[in-house]
Design an enzyme around this catalytic site. Structure first.
Site, PDB file in Angstrom:
ATOM      1  N   GLY A   1       0.836  -1.202   0.000  1.00  0.00           N
ATOM      2  CA  GLY A   1       0.000   0.000   0.000  1.00  0.00           C
ATOM      3  C   GLY A   1       0.862   1.239   0.000  1.00  0.00           C
ATOM      4  O   GLY A   1       2.022   1.216   0.407  1.00  0.00           O
TER       5      GLY A   1
ATOM      6  N   GLY B   1      -0.554   9.028   1.410  1.00  0.00           N
ATOM      7  CA  GLY B   1       0.055  10.200   1.996  1.00  0.00           C
ATOM      8  C   GLY B   1       0.815   9.837   3.256  1.00  0.00           C
ATOM      9  O   GLY B   1       1.816  10.454   3.617  1.00  0.00           O
ATOM     10  N   PHE B   2       0.375   8.767   3.911  1.00  0.00           N
ATOM     11  CA  PHE B   2       0.941   8.305   5.177  1.00  0.00           C
ATOM     12  C   PHE B   2       2.365   7.782   5.027  1.00  0.00           C
ATOM     13  O   PHE B   2       3.162   7.809   5.925  1.00  0.00           O
ATOM     14  CB  PHE B   2       0.076   7.146   5.695  1.00  0.00           C
ATOM     15  CG  PHE B   2       0.214   5.902   4.867  1.00  0.00           C
ATOM     16  CD1 PHE B   2       1.090   4.901   5.246  1.00  0.00           C
ATOM     17  CD2 PHE B   2      -0.495   5.742   3.686  1.00  0.00           C
ATOM     18  CE1 PHE B   2       1.258   3.766   4.463  1.00  0.00           C
ATOM     19  CE2 PHE B   2      -0.336   4.617   2.906  1.00  0.00           C
ATOM     20  CZ  PHE B   2       0.539   3.636   3.292  1.00  0.00           C
TER      21      PHE B   2
ATOM     22  N   VAL C   1       3.576   0.606   2.743  1.00  0.00           N
ATOM     23  CA  VAL C   1       3.578  -0.686   3.437  1.00  0.00           C
ATOM     24  C   VAL C   1       4.189  -1.718   2.488  1.00  0.00           C
ATOM     25  O   VAL C   1       3.776  -1.811   1.328  1.00  0.00           O
ATOM     26  CB  VAL C   1       2.150  -1.123   3.848  1.00  0.00           C
ATOM     27  CG1 VAL C   1       2.209  -2.406   4.678  1.00  0.00           C
ATOM     28  CG2 VAL C   1       1.425  -0.030   4.632  1.00  0.00           C
TER      29      VAL C   1
ATOM     30  N   LYS D   1       5.334  -1.234   7.750  1.00  0.00           N
ATOM     31  CA  LYS D   1       4.773   0.073   7.379  1.00  0.00           C
ATOM     32  C   LYS D   1       5.824   1.134   7.693  1.00  0.00           C
ATOM     33  O   LYS D   1       6.364   1.155   8.802  1.00  0.00           O
ATOM     34  CB  LYS D   1       3.489   0.308   8.187  1.00  0.00           C
ATOM     35  CG  LYS D   1       2.755   1.591   7.847  1.00  0.00           C
ATOM     36  CD  LYS D   1       1.377   1.614   8.526  1.00  0.00           C
ATOM     37  CE  LYS D   1       0.650   2.917   8.302  1.00  0.00           C
ATOM     38  NZ  LYS D   1      -0.713   2.913   8.847  1.00  0.00           N
TER      39      LYS D   1
ATOM     40  N   ASP E   1     -11.026   5.286  12.812  1.00  0.00           N
ATOM     41  CA  ASP E   1     -10.980   5.238  11.348  1.00  0.00           C
ATOM     42  C   ASP E   1     -11.372   3.852  10.837  1.00  0.00           C
ATOM     43  O   ASP E   1     -10.739   3.304   9.930  1.00  0.00           O
ATOM     44  CB  ASP E   1      -9.574   5.627  10.862  1.00  0.00           C
ATOM     45  CG  ASP E   1      -9.562   6.101   9.409  1.00  0.00           C
ATOM     46  OD1 ASP E   1     -10.656   6.363   8.855  1.00  0.00           O
ATOM     47  OD2 ASP E   1      -8.472   6.190   8.817  1.00  0.00           O
TER      48      ASP E   1
HETATM   49  P1  ATP Z   1      -2.874   6.191   7.747  1.00  0.00           P
HETATM   50  O1  ATP Z   1      -4.355   6.097   7.854  1.00  0.00           O
HETATM   51  O2  ATP Z   1      -2.131   5.759   8.968  1.00  0.00           O
HETATM   52  O3  ATP Z   1      -2.423   7.520   7.213  1.00  0.00           O
HETATM   53  P2  ATP Z   1      -3.037   4.305   5.640  1.00  0.00           P
HETATM   54  O4  ATP Z   1      -4.501   4.205   5.723  1.00  0.00           O
HETATM   55  O5  ATP Z   1      -2.641   4.786   4.336  1.00  0.00           O
HETATM   56  O6  ATP Z   1      -2.358   5.191   6.670  1.00  0.00           O
HETATM   57  P3  ATP Z   1      -2.809   1.512   6.377  1.00  0.00           P
HETATM   58  O7  ATP Z   1      -4.286   1.436   6.263  1.00  0.00           O
HETATM   59  O8  ATP Z   1      -2.196   1.045   7.642  1.00  0.00           O
HETATM   60  O9  ATP Z   1      -2.290   2.959   6.063  1.00  0.00           O
HETATM   61  O10 ATP Z   1      -2.141   0.677   5.190  1.00  0.00           O
HETATM   62  C1  ATP Z   1      -2.437   0.973   3.834  1.00  0.00           C
HETATM   63  C2  ATP Z   1      -2.756  -0.319   3.096  1.00  0.00           C
HETATM   64  O11 ATP Z   1      -1.623  -1.205   3.204  1.00  0.00           O
HETATM   65  C3  ATP Z   1      -3.951  -1.094   3.651  1.00  0.00           C
HETATM   66  O12 ATP Z   1      -5.169  -0.654   3.116  1.00  0.00           O
HETATM   67  C4  ATP Z   1      -3.596  -2.519   3.244  1.00  0.00           C
HETATM   68  O13 ATP Z   1      -3.949  -2.717   1.890  1.00  0.00           O
HETATM   69  C5  ATP Z   1      -2.074  -2.541   3.344  1.00  0.00           C
HETATM   70  N1  ATP Z   1      -1.644  -3.060   4.643  1.00  0.00           N
HETATM   71  C6  ATP Z   1      -1.430  -2.368   5.784  1.00  0.00           C
HETATM   72  N2  ATP Z   1      -1.046  -3.170   6.799  1.00  0.00           N
HETATM   73  C7  ATP Z   1      -1.001  -4.419   6.287  1.00  0.00           C
HETATM   74  C8  ATP Z   1      -0.677  -5.728   6.834  1.00  0.00           C
HETATM   75  N3  ATP Z   1      -0.330  -5.870   8.113  1.00  0.00           N
HETATM   76  N4  ATP Z   1      -0.751  -6.792   5.999  1.00  0.00           N
HETATM   77  C9  ATP Z   1      -1.134  -6.647   4.715  1.00  0.00           C
HETATM   78  N5  ATP Z   1      -1.452  -5.452   4.151  1.00  0.00           N
HETATM   79  C10 ATP Z   1      -1.390  -4.353   4.908  1.00  0.00           C
HETATM   80 MG    MG Z   2      -5.775   2.976   6.121  1.00  0.00          MG
END
Ligand code: ATP
Ligand code: MG
Length: 344
Positions: A68, A71-72, A75, A90, A210
């Site tokens: 993934g 902006g964050f 991953v 991440k 969230d």
């Molecule tokens: P934030 O909300 O913290 O700004 P984000 O929403 O962009 O960040 P995450 O939702 O943690 O971050 O991760 C983004 C994407 O990465 C998820 O939607 C998922 O597809 C993938 N992902 C995150 N953690 C995992 C994991 N432990 N295993 C598999 N895929 C993951």
């Molecule tokens: Mg997310």
């Protein structure tokens, strides 16, 4: 259940052998998140910066894919060389928000919450070009720039879940021409697991803030895993038992409870999001436009006639979860019981 492809390997480290080194010379930037011992050290980023010598990420892991990007940060899937096991890592800017996410995850251990293993800081961000054909590597600030102004990155090592989230699961179901007959039973099972995770998170005085399908994943054997604790907050009351003021508008707008737009709210914001997720799990929605209209109606307790006829019990529960007043919404514990009763 027709589910996304499982991750290559998902292992659990029952007694984690991951060392939390704070001073070793080969892995100098690892910090423990044990709140009692290392919280102050963690806050004091400059202490950590001064010991920086190399990248633990590339020395300990082979990066095997990208999961993934936003902006964050990013991953990645990465194989820990020593254990020959795959993890999700991440990488985010080491902001207060990122520290909160890692701390919260490190305190939570539940089958329906993505498992945390370790975290550490580095002063470079791993850049990958998966899919672009170019090489991967590190971007670190120039060595003659002022080291104190260089950004730090937090690496969070977690259990690897399937690459397809609950959002993908829902999208796939929505592509079938008719309302899928198995969808009801599968949705109930998924919701029950999300609710178990949320009940646990609330029992630790945390609010996820969230909850949405993109933040809900699947682990081994289709077990539901709540992830993305980037907006987690601790539920603290003031001396009079009132909820503390919070930052306004934290969360994803379409799933946000009405009070989340103000600065005083508590764990019931998560229950509101669950109401919308339950609706979305059950009901085939064909386009983003239709979804926006249905969500706006659902927020005002209006549902398609056919939905309330096909899913009368579910509709009643969703209406309770979407009550405008947080105190009228059931707690996760009460919802769990209710779902058990009607699943029986
Ligand atoms: P934030 O909300 O913290 O700004 P984000 O929403 O962009 O960040 P995450 O939702 O943690 O971050 O991760 C983004 C994407 O990465 C998820 O939607 C998922 O597809 C993938 N992902 C995150 N953690 C995992 C994991 N432990 N295993 C598999 N895929 C993951
Ligand atoms: Mg997310």
């Amino acid at each position: 259940m027709d589910r996304p492809t499982s991750p290559d390997k998902i292992h659990s480290l029952e007694s984690s052998s991951e060392g939390l080194t704070t001073s070793s010379s080969d892995i100098p930037m690892t910090v423990s998140l044990d709140p009692s011992s290392d919280q102050d050290k963690f806050k004091n980023i400059e202490n950590i910066r001064s010991t920086s010598t190399g990248s633990r990420f590339t020395s300990d892991f082979d990066v095997t894919g990208k999961l993934g990007k936003g902006g964050f940060g990013r991953v990645f899937t990465a194989r820990k060389k020593l254990l020959d096991k795959q993890y999700a890592v991440k990488i985010v800017r080491a902001t207060e928000k990122a520290q909160r996410e890692a701390k919260a995850l490190s305190d939570l251990q539940h089958p329906n919450v993505v498992r945390y293993y370790d975290c550490w800081m580095e002063d470079s961000k791993y850049r990958s070009n998966f899919g672009s054909g170019s090489s991967s590597g590190f971007s670190s600030s120039s060595s003659n720039s002022n080291s104190n102004s260089r950004p730090l990155y937090l690496y969070i090592m977690m259990e690897l879940c399937c690459s397809e989230t609950l959002k993908h699961w829902i999208n796939k179901r929505n592509e079938t021409p008719l309302q899928d007959s198995q969808r009801r039973a599968q949705s109930l099972s998924i919701l029950q697991q999300i609710v178990s995770g949320v009940e646990y998170i609330h029992s630790k005085n945390c609010i996820h803030r969230d909850l949405k399908p993109a933040n809900i994943m699947f682990g081994k054997d289709d077990v539901v895993k709540i992830g993305d604790f980037g907006l987690v907050a601790t539920e603290i009351e003031d001396d009079d038992g009132n909820l503390m003021k919070r930052t306004k508008e934290q969360g994803t707008r379409s799933y946000m409870a009405p009070e989340q737009m103000t600065d005083t709210y508590g764990h019931k914001v998560d229950m509101f999001a669950l109401g919308l997720i339950f609706f979305e799990l059950l009901w085939k929605i064909s386009s983003g436009h239709e979804r926006a209209k249905l969500f706006a109606d659902a927020r005002s307790q209006r549902f398609p006639e056919e939905f309330s006829q096909t899913f009368p019990q579910e509709c009643r529960i969703i209406k309770l979860l979407l009550c405008e007043q947080p105190e009228d919404r059931p707690s996760a514990g009460a919802l769990k019981l209710e779902l058990e009763n009607y699943a029986a």
